[in-house]
Each structure stands twice: as structure tokens, then as C-alpha cells.
Design an enzyme around this catalytic site. Structure first.
Site, PDB file in Angstrom:
ATOM      1  N   LYS A  37      22.782   2.965   1.322  1.00 29.17           N
ATOM      2  CA  LYS A  37      22.372   3.922   0.280  1.00 29.17           C
ATOM      3  C   LYS A  37      22.135   5.337   0.821  1.00 29.17           C
ATOM      4  CE  LYS A  37      22.772   1.060  -2.788  1.00 29.17           C
ATOM      5  NZ  LYS A  37      24.047   1.291  -3.483  1.00 29.17           N
ATOM      6  N   THR A  38      22.842   5.681   1.845  1.00 29.01           N
ATOM      7  CA  THR A  38      22.661   7.040   2.374  1.00 29.01           C
ATOM      8  C   THR A  38      23.937   7.876   2.274  1.00 29.01           C
ATOM      9  OG1 THR A  38      23.232   6.274   4.578  1.00 29.01           O
ATOM     10  CG2 THR A  38      20.875   6.371   4.060  1.00 29.01           C
ATOM     11  N   GLY A  71      26.897   6.954  -6.386  1.00 32.12           N
ATOM     12  CA  GLY A  71      26.649   8.225  -7.061  1.00 32.12           C
ATOM     13  C   GLY A  71      26.326   7.985  -8.524  1.00 32.12           C
ATOM     14  N   ARG A  72      25.317   7.158  -8.725  1.00 29.45           N
ATOM     15  CA  ARG A  72      24.921   6.842 -10.112  1.00 29.45           C
ATOM     16  C   ARG A  72      24.091   7.986 -10.674  1.00 29.45           C
ATOM     17  NH1 ARG A  72      23.933   1.480  -7.805  1.00 29.45           N
ATOM     18  NH2 ARG A  72      25.423   0.069  -8.754  1.00 29.45           N
TER      19      ARG A  72
HETATM   20  N1  LIG Z   1      30.403  12.116  -2.448  1.00 32.29           N
HETATM   21  C1  LIG Z   1      29.626  11.113  -2.829  1.00 32.29           C
HETATM   22  N2  LIG Z   1      29.993  10.278  -3.797  1.00 32.29           N
HETATM   23  C2  LIG Z   1      29.202   9.269  -4.174  1.00 32.29           C
HETATM   24  N3  LIG Z   1      28.004   9.008  -3.616  1.00 32.29           N
HETATM   25  C3  LIG Z   1      27.595   9.826  -2.656  1.00 32.29           C
HETATM   26  C4  LIG Z   1      28.374  10.913  -2.219  1.00 32.29           C
HETATM   27  N4  LIG Z   1      27.708  11.546  -1.257  1.00 32.29           N
HETATM   28  C5  LIG Z   1      26.553  10.913  -1.096  1.00 32.29           C
HETATM   29  N5  LIG Z   1      26.472   9.863  -1.929  1.00 32.29           N
HETATM   30  C6  LIG Z   1      25.341   8.947  -2.013  1.00 32.29           C
HETATM   31  O1  LIG Z   1      25.762   7.698  -1.494  1.00 32.29           O
HETATM   32  C7  LIG Z   1      24.884   6.745  -2.042  1.00 32.29           C
HETATM   33  C8  LIG Z   1      25.467   5.395  -1.800  1.00 32.29           C
HETATM   34  O2  LIG Z   1      25.336   5.205  -0.415  1.00 32.29           O
HETATM   35  P1  LIG Z   1      26.202   4.188   0.376  1.00 32.29           P
HETATM   36  O3  LIG Z   1      27.634   4.426   0.170  1.00 32.29           O
HETATM   37  O4  LIG Z   1      25.740   4.239   1.783  1.00 32.29           O
HETATM   38  O5  LIG Z   1      25.764   2.830  -0.293  1.00 32.29           O
HETATM   39  S1  LIG Z   1      26.017   1.340   0.239  1.00 32.29           S
HETATM   40  O6  LIG Z   1      24.928   1.021   1.074  1.00 32.29           O
HETATM   41  O7  LIG Z   1      27.293   1.299   0.896  1.00 32.29           O
HETATM   42  O8  LIG Z   1      25.995   0.542  -0.991  1.00 32.29           O
HETATM   43  C9  LIG Z   1      24.778   7.139  -3.464  1.00 32.29           C
HETATM   44  O9  LIG Z   1      23.549   6.685  -3.973  1.00 32.29           O
HETATM   45  P2  LIG Z   1      23.206   6.660  -5.525  1.00 32.29           P
HETATM   46  O10 LIG Z   1      23.223   8.091  -5.934  1.00 32.29           O
HETATM   47  O11 LIG Z   1      21.870   6.076  -5.650  1.00 32.29           O
HETATM   48  O12 LIG Z   1      24.267   5.861  -6.177  1.00 32.29           O
HETATM   49  C10 LIG Z   1      24.885   8.641  -3.419  1.00 32.29           C
HETATM   50  O13 LIG Z   1      23.667   9.290  -3.635  1.00 32.29           O
END
Ligand SMILES: Nc1ncnc2c1ncn2[C@@H]1O[C@H](COP(=O)(O)OS(=O)(=O)O)[C@@H](OP(=O)(O)O)[C@H]1O
Length: 867
Positions: A608-609, A820-821
Site C-alpha cells: 500500500k505504498t 488509487g482508490r
Molecule cells: N500512479 C499511481 N497509481 C495508482 N496508485 C498509486 C500511484 N502512485 C501511488 N499510488 C498508491 O499506491 C497505493 C497502492 O499501493 P501498492 O501498489 O503498493 O499496493 S499493494 O500492496 O500492491 O496492494 C494506492 O493506495 P490507495 O490510494 O489506497 O488505493 C495509491 O495511493
């Protein structure tokens, strides 16, 4: 023409006798003589091979004699420890070395490895390493290679170290070997201790009144140590100190060579050695000191030492190297002798039936004698023709095992235990599953052993593992190999062999391992019979100097005992066999080291980072590839952190054989907070670069919560995140730990740093990744030494998604709905609650980042001032 035809006819009627010159005819007469000579020589050399290959009569070598001691009296002043006493600190030991290459440092770590004690090495620098976590001490003992460094620490560091030692009851173990200075004495500042430099030490013994000796038997006197130069530092008796090892100086005055400072002056308990570990007697003191100082969390086994001696290659071996009937008799006698000293002892004999009666006459007689006396021994199967299992498939292995089994049954070889050994360790490690399967089918094998796991060297790091239900025990070498049959030809001379026995590697193997399984060969029991000499003498040495109770137990019980003592070894740790020369030579043909591809970049998380965004952006570069996606693996392969690890090295490597990119990446965000992840990753890909995204742990925790809400998980249904934090049901606790524990960054980073050097890490600020991904990825690509690439034109902000997305064929291609919810921003109350939850960890992280010269994310600097 006529004449010519006539000539032809005449020729046709002549007998076909070839022309033989008279000289040659005379020479041919010699042939019967030569044949006769050959027959005589054959008769002499082959039928009476002893003339060709002299048999050596067993040499008489002086056996070890224990020096004077009052053996009658048992002194048992050693302490026993309860669990509570150790609760203040972790079990790990901190080793402070002069420098990482120091020779004495290597001896210290060798001892720690061989005792299976966890430790961390550091060197003296401006700052001491972090000694505490938010809840407890990090180290149970502090070993300081050079006590002078401790005495001369800057005031601030000395106070810090002493306070840690006092508060967490952590003793210091240190060394004060002789200095280059001439014979002198001096007082140690602040310790009320008088020391004598550059002394000779005589009549060395462990003091019967000290609480330290545990494995060491007090009052056995070593008149002269191995090196009796003036390199000892001796301590004057004092009421503040307990003498652990007492000696006499050259004037016959009583001094101590090892002391325990009870801490009565400064509250810091210490054990100080007046010599380094090159003396085995000091080594014994060191092992006992560790047991005491770690409060029985290192080297704290019972005094039982289980010894198993396998004799491989029965019936195998070139003529002239095999056992005769005299050797067989001597083997039985040696077994009887050892039985008097190792309770229940039995040699275990491993046979390869195909070579029965393949020696000379005396040796064939020996073979027959072994069969006649077979009931005196316990047997295990080797391979029928000493085959190397890794070269064969399962059905071949099965059929040859059946032949060996039938041979054993016909000749009444008693195989009482489900134990087998593979010739030259082939197929056991690196694992050839066909061998494991065939063993199970034909022999029902439950236990085997190898010296190859994880590596042959150093011997102190050998371990066990369980594969396909077969327990693989670590096997030790005793300094004897198939070619060592004669004392005068022992590599390095007979002195070398005795030095292994008398305080050398063989002694230490038994002293440091509660269970030792030795490999010998039938050749070591022929000619000079080096093996019986070796074992009988090492036993004498152990009986003299230690309190061990020597025992034998069958391999099945011993394996259960081993994995009970070392449960963490049950699961194998996969290494790269192509990085070990010995392993490369015993690989199955299916593995070709020249085209092996393994990842050289791990994006380890945390979850989630933004790990998915980062890896998808980085893959825009043409020289970056990642694993193939298998049907039953999710988005990540999660090899080092989960069940997939059990699928083994072969499974993992096959996921990467799809290209020749410069950077081969495995992005699995679960690696970050997996307890075993860093250690497993290091074992397989020690040179991999590690990428970590440090995003504000508050936002990360909130993202986790929203992930569960989006998935409509019952545990969060209708509950706010505050409710989840307040809940005390096991399910709520589990969720809370999922949201929070991965965000305790200092704790996890520390574990990664225990394995990988700081130079292999690249830390990314999670907020920067979100706000300015092309710059973050460009920096990462530069660090990875990739060719310049225009990420900026291929990563563009997508207003609809609210995040940066890749441009693919001119179109914006964003990550899926689960990344990216959109959800409501975090409330100030929740934010401040989470802030205080993470506060201590963030302080520790900040210190750690500064200590290692890592960049500090902006969110971290501001969060330290906020909560
Ligand atoms: N470019 C881009 N597109 C989409 N999401 C982005 C991006 N950059 C950072 N993030 C942040 O990534 C969060 C999801 O993290 P991870 O990919 O590490 O999640 S996981 O652990 O693999 O499930 C996700 O968390 P949430 O916003 O809570 O969905 C995003 O905040």
C-alpha cells in the site's frame, strides 16, 4: 604372353607361405620365453597382489593422555537461568570489532556461527549502533574485540554503553591480549584492576569456584598452552573479580587469565580474556562465557553430545585400499572400545553390493569376513554401484536401489533404520527430487545426512532441513577422506591430525554441536586405521577436558531430536547452486548454470505504498523485465515471504527465464514485513538491489483499512477505522496488526539491514512517488545504471484517476481499480491517533536513516514535530 600365363599357373600351385626373414624367425623363438615371463609376473603381481601393493601394518601412534587433574571431584557451580531473566532483551549478540576484516573477529564470528548464536557485527565509529527498541534491548551480550577500545571510548558513548548494560543487565565480553609493549603492569582506570602485560602462562586451569565453567571441566591442568610465548595478559587476584581461568606466571605466582568483573564498582558485568581465541582452552571459556552472559540463549544445550559415525563405501574402493579380515576384526574391537565410552555406540556401515569381492585376495577375504560378522554392525544402503543419483532418473534409481536391497537381504545385512546416504552427497543438496522419491519408495527412507547444506564451508554453518518428508541432518567431516589411510601420508603430517583432535576442529565440532554425524570411509579403517585412532583419541580429549556425556542414538531418534532443538531449520533455505563450486559439480543436467536468470532487483514493499505503480513505471524501460505470471500466482509471486517458497529454487528460477534484460525485477510487497524474507532473499540473491518505499505510515494504514472496506470484508463492515483500532476481538486485532505492523518501518528495515549492506538499498519517499513519479523513476533508473530514458513523456497525470498513469500507444493506461482508490480523506482525530501509535517507530526510523546516510522523507521530518 605364353610365358606369362605359365608363370601365373605355377604361382597358383605353390603353398601360401609368407616370406619370413631368418632373423625374425630367430626372434620369434623368444615369444614363449616372454609368455612364460608374463605368466610368472601375473602370478606374482595379480595372484599375490601384496607384492605389488605393500600393505601397511597399523602404526603405533601415541594416544592422547590427559594431564594431571583431580577428576574424582565434580564442580558444578554453573548458573541455571529462567525465561524471565532473558525477557529484557532480544537474544542477539552485538559484536564490536576493530574492523570487519580483523582476524580475531573472524574467530569470534566462527565460534558464534558454529554455536548457532544470532549476532550483529559492527565496528567502532563515531556513533554506537542503536541499542534499544521502543520496548526492549536489542542485544543480550556485547562482545568487544579489544577491551582497550571500550576503555578509551569517548565519554558520551561509554556512558551510553554502560547505561545499556546496567539497565538491561547485559554483560560485556572482551579481550585484552598481550600488547607490543614490554613486560609491565598497569592499573585499569576506574576498575581497580591490575593487569600484567606480555606474560607467559603455565599450568592453566578453570577455577572450580567460578560460576562460568559449564562445558569446561575445572582443575584439569594444561601445563603449556600450544603457543607459550609472552602474549598473555594476566590479572591480579582481587575481591572485585572472580578468576575464571587461573594460571601461574613464570615465577610461579598465581594469576588469572580470564576474569569475571561482578560489576561491583560500575554496575557493568564483564568477562575479560587475557588471550585471544587462538588458544582452545580460551575458546572453551568463551563458549561458557556466552552461555552465562546471554542467560542461556546461546550455546545452551544440555551436556549430552550425540555422536554417530557412518562408514560409507563398504565393498567400494580400488584394490589395495580395502579392508582385510584383520581390519574387520579391528573394527569390531574399536566398536567395543567406543561402546565403553559412548553409551549405546554402534558404527553404521553403508554398503554398495555391486563391488562385493572386487579387491585382491586379502581384501576379498575381508569382504567375506564382513558378511560373516555382519550381525555385529548396523547397516544402511549406499548406492548399488556407488552411482551419483543426480545423473539418473527416478526409475533408474529405483531399480538400482532394489538390486542393492536384494544383495543386503541375501547376505543378512541388518538395515534397522530408515536411513540412507547418497554417494558424494549427490541429489541430497542441491536437491534432486527423484532421489528422495526413489529412496522413499524402495527403502522407506526417513532420514539422511549431507555436508553440503547450505555449503560445505565453513563447517560451523552447516544445517539440516526437511524435504519431501525426509529429514536431512548436517553431516560433519572429521578430517578423514577416502585417501587418508596412512599416518605418514596424512596431508599436513600427523601433527595436523593430532591438532584437529586436541582442541582443533574435530574437538570443536563435537563440543559445539549437540549432535554430530561423521562421515568416514572403509579405507580409513584399513592399513593404518586412522579412523579408530582419530575417534578414540578425540573421545579421550573430550573426557579429559569437558563434562560432556557422550551418547549414541539411532538416526531416526537423533533426527527428531535435532529438529526439536533447531525447529527453524526444518524449512530449507534455497541458495543458488551455481554460486558454489562443489554444488555446480553435483547438479542435475536439467539445470544449466550458463543461462540461469534470477532477479537482481527486489521491490520489497511495504504494501500500500505505491509498489505497483513504481514497478509498472520502471518497466517502461526496455532493459527492465520481471517474472512471468503463472496462472496460480496472483499479481506478485511472493516467493520469499509465503507458501510459494516451499516450491523451491527450480520453481522460482523458471519464472525468470524469459529474457536477458539488464534489470530483472521481482516486486512483491509482502517481502517487507516477512520475518524470513530478508534472510531467504539474501541466501539466494545476495547481490540484488533492494527498493523500499517509505510512505507516511498513517496514510498507509488508512489505505489498508479502505482496501478492506472496498473488498467488503465482514470484519470492517459498518465500522470506522477508529472502531477497528478499539476492537479487541481476535479478528479486529488481526486487522489492526495488518494496518499497523507493516508501518513500523525501523523494525523491518533493521531486519533487512541485518542481511543486505546499506549500499544495496534505494529508499523512495512514497509522497514523492505519488506527486512526481517520473523524477522518482528516473533517479531509480540512474541508480540502477540503466541507460538514460525519457520516463517523463510516458508518465502523465490522469485527472479522472487522480494519479499518474503510463502512456501506452498514445493512451493513458492506469493501474486497476484496486490501486488509487477514492475515499474520504483521513480525519484529523484518526490521523493524530495513528501519529502517536507510530511516533516511537518514526523516531527510531529517523535515527536509523541518519546512521546509514539514507535520505529522510519529508513526511518523516514533519511527523516528528507533530505528535
Ligand atoms: N500512479 C499511481 N497509481 C495508482 N496508485 C498509486 C500511484 N502512485 C501511488 N499510488 C498508491 O499506491 C497505493 C497502492 O499501493 P501498492 O501498489 O503498493 O499496493 S499493494 O500492496 O500492491 O496492494 C494506492 O493506495 P490507495 O490510494 O489506497 O488505493 C495509491 O495511493
Amino acid at each position: 604372353m605364353q610365358i606369362c600365363r605359365c608363370d601365373v599357373n605355377i604361382v597358383h600351385h605353390l603353398p601360401m607361405v609368407p616370406y619370413i626373414p631368418t632373423r625374425l624367425l630367430k626372434g620369434l623363438k623368444v615369444i614363449p620365453v616372454l609368455i612364460l615371463l608374463y605368466l610368472i609376473l601375473y602370478y606374482l603381481l595379480v595372484r599375490f597382489p601384496d607384492l605389488e601393493r605393500p600393505r601397511y601394518r597399523p602404526q603405533r601412534i601415541v594416544n592422547y593422555v590427559c594431564p594431571s587433574s583431580d577428576h574424582g571431584q565434580e564442580y558444578e557451580h554453573y548458573e541455571t537461568f529462567s525465561q524471565n531473566e532473558s525477557a529484557l532483551t532480544e537474544s542477539r549478540i552485538l559484536v564490536l570489532l576493530e574492523n570487519v576484516l580483523s582476524r580475531h573477529g573472524r574467530l569470534i564470528t566462527h565460534m558464534l556461527n558454529a554455536s548457532k548464536c544470532p549476532y550483529k557485527i559492527d565496528t567502532f565509529s563515531k556513533n554506537l549502533p542503536l541499542l534499544t527498541t521502543s520496548t526492549h534491548g536489542r542485544y543480550s551480550t556485547i562482545i568487544i574485540e579489544n577491551f582497550n577500545r571500550y576503555l578509551n571510548l569517548p565519554k558520551w558513548n561509554r556512558q551510553l554503553l554502560d547505561k545499556y548494560s546496567q539497565d538491561y543487565k547485559v554483560p560485556i565480553v572482551s579481550f585484552l591480549p598481550g600488547r607490543a609493549q614490554f613486560f609491565s603492569n598497569s592499573k585499569v582506570r576506574g576498575m581497580n584492576l591490575t593487569i600484567w602485560h606480555n606474560q607467559k602462562a603455565l599450568n592453566i586451569r578453570f577455577s572450580p569456584s567460578s560460576i562460568i565453567p559449564y562445558i569446561a571441566r575445572p582443575n584439569v591442568i594444561l601445563p603449556f598452552p600450544v603457543s607459550d610465548g609472552r602474549e598473555w595478559t594476566l590479572f591480579e587476584d582481587s575481591i572485585n573479580f572472580e578468576s575464571v581461568v587461573v594460571v601461574e606466571d613464570i615465577e610461579g605466582k598465581r594469576r588469572a587469565a580470564v576474569i569475571r568483573d561482578k560489576g561491583s564498582v560500575d554496575g557493568v558485568e564483564k568477562i575479560i580474556f587475557g588471550h585471544n581465541l587462538t588458544e582452545w582452552i580460551i575458546g572453551m571459556g568463551f563458549i561458557d562465557a556466552l552461555r552465562w552472559s546471554t542467560k542461556c540463549r546461546c550455546g545452551c544445550h544440555s551436556l549430552d553430545r550425540f555422536i554417530q559415525i557412518d562408514i560409507d563405501d563398504i565393498f567400494v574402493g580400488a584394490r589395495g585400499t580395502r579392508m582385510t579380515s584383520d581390519d574387520v576384526e579391528a573394527l569390531i574391537q574399536s566398536q567395543d572400545k567406543l561402546r565403553n565410552r559412548i553409551s549405546n555406540f554402534s558404527y553404521l556401515l553403508g554398503y554398495s553390493g555391486a563391488f562385493f569381492l572386487h579387491g585382491d585376495d586379502l581384501e576379498d577375504e575381508g569382504d567375506r569376513m564382513i558378511i560373516e560378522k555382519a550381525a555385529n554392525f548396523m547397516w544402511f544402503p549406499h548406492m548399488w554401484k556407488h552411482n551419483h543419483p543426480q545423473d539418473h532418473n527416478e526409475s533408474f534409481l529405483e531399480s538400482t536401489m532394489i538390486m542393492n536391497k536384494q544383495f543386503g537381504e541375501m547376505n543378512n545385512l541388518r538395515v534397522p533404520f530408515e536411513y540412507a546416504i547418497s554417494p558424494q552427497h549427490g541429489g541430497v543438496y542441491p536437491v534432486h527430487t527423484a532421489l528422495f522419491n526413489a529412496w522413499k519408495k524402495v527403502w522407506g527412507v526417513k532420514v539422511t545426512s549431507t555436508e553440503e547444506y547450505p555449503h560445505f564451508r565453513p563447517w560451523g554453518k552447516r544445517k539440516g532441513f526437511i524435504h519431501r518428508g525426509i529429514e536431512v541432518l548436517p553431516r560433519q567431516t572429521c578430517g578423514l577422506y577416502t585417501h587418508t589411510q596412512l599416518f605418514h601420508l596424512y596431508p599436513g603430517g600427523i601433527k595436523k591430525l593430532t591438532s584437529l583432535i586436541e582442541g582443533g576442529d574435530l574437538f570443536w565440532t563435537i563440543a559445539l554441536n549437540p549432535i554430530s554425524i561423521f562421515m568416514t570411509h572403509q579405507q580409513n579403517y584399513a592399513h593404518d586405521r586412522l579412523a579408530p585412532y582419530t575417534f578414540e583419541n578425540v573421545i579421550s580429549f573430550l573426557e579429559c577436558w569437558t563434562r560432556f556425556r557422550l551418547r549414541w542414538e539411532d538416526p531416526i531418534s537423533v533426527a527428531d531430536r535435532y529438529f526439536h532443538l533447531f525447529p527453524t531449520e526444518k524449512n530449507p533455505i534455497w541458495g543458488n547452486p551455481c554460486m558454489d563450486e562443489r554444488h555446480r559439480s553435483i547438479l542435475p543436467p536439467t539445470l544449466n548454470c550458463s543461462n540461469l536468470t534470477l532477479p537482481n532487483l527486489l521491490v520489497v514493499g511495504p504494501q500500500k505504498t505505491g509498489t505497483t505503480a513504481l514497478s509498472s513505471f520502471l518497466q517502461l524501460h526496455p532493459d527492465v523485465s520481471t517474472n512471468r505470471i503463472l496462472e496460480n500466482t496472483f499479481e506478485e509471486i511472493q516467493f520469499f515471504s509465503g507458501e510459494n517458497y516451499e516450491k523451491g529454487f527450480d520453481w522460482y528460477r523458471q519464472l525468470f527465464n524469459n529474457g536477458s534484460s539488464k534489470i530483472v525485477m521481482d516486486k512483491s510487497a509482502t517481502y517487507w514485513d516477512s520475518t524470513e524474507g530478508p534472510m531467504r532473499a539474501f541466501a539466494l540473491i545476495p547481490f540484488a538491489k533492494i527498493v523500499v518505499i517509505l510512505h507516511d505510515p498513517i496514510l498507509r494504514a488508512y489505505s489498508w483499512y479502505n482496501h478492506l472496506v472496498a473488498r467488503n470484508e465482514s470484519i470492517v463492515r459498518g465500522l470506522s477505522m477508529e472502531d477497528v483500532l478499539n476492537g479487541d476481538t481476535p479478528a479486529a486485532k488481526k486487522i489492526r496488526s495488518r494496518c499497523i505492523s507493516g508501518g513500523r518501518y525501523a523494525h523491518h528495515l533493521d531486519r533487512w539491514l541485518q542481511w543486505f549492506p546499506p549500499s544495496q538499498f534505494h529508499l523512495i519517499d512514497g509522497s514523492e512517488l505519488k506527486e512526481n513519479p517520473s523524477e522518482v523513476v528516473t533517479n531509480l533508473a540512474r541508480w540502477l545504471q540503466l541507460s538514460p530514458f525519457d520516463f517523463q513523456s510516458l508518465i502523465k497525470f490522469n485527472p479522472k484517476k487522480g494519479f499518474y498513469c503510463k502512456i501506452v500507444s498514445g493512451h493513458s493506461s492506469c493501474l486497476g481499480a484496486s490501486k488509487g482508490r477514492s475515499y474520504p480523506p483521513i480525519s484529523p482525530i484518526l490521523s493524530s491517533r495513528l501519529c502517536s501509535i507510530f511516533h516511537n517507530d518514526n523516531i527510531a526510523l529517523h535515527k536509523m536513516l541518519l546512521n546509514h546516510n539514507f535520505p529522510v522523507p519529508t513526511w518523516l521530518s514533519s511527523s516528528l514535530n507533530q505528535c
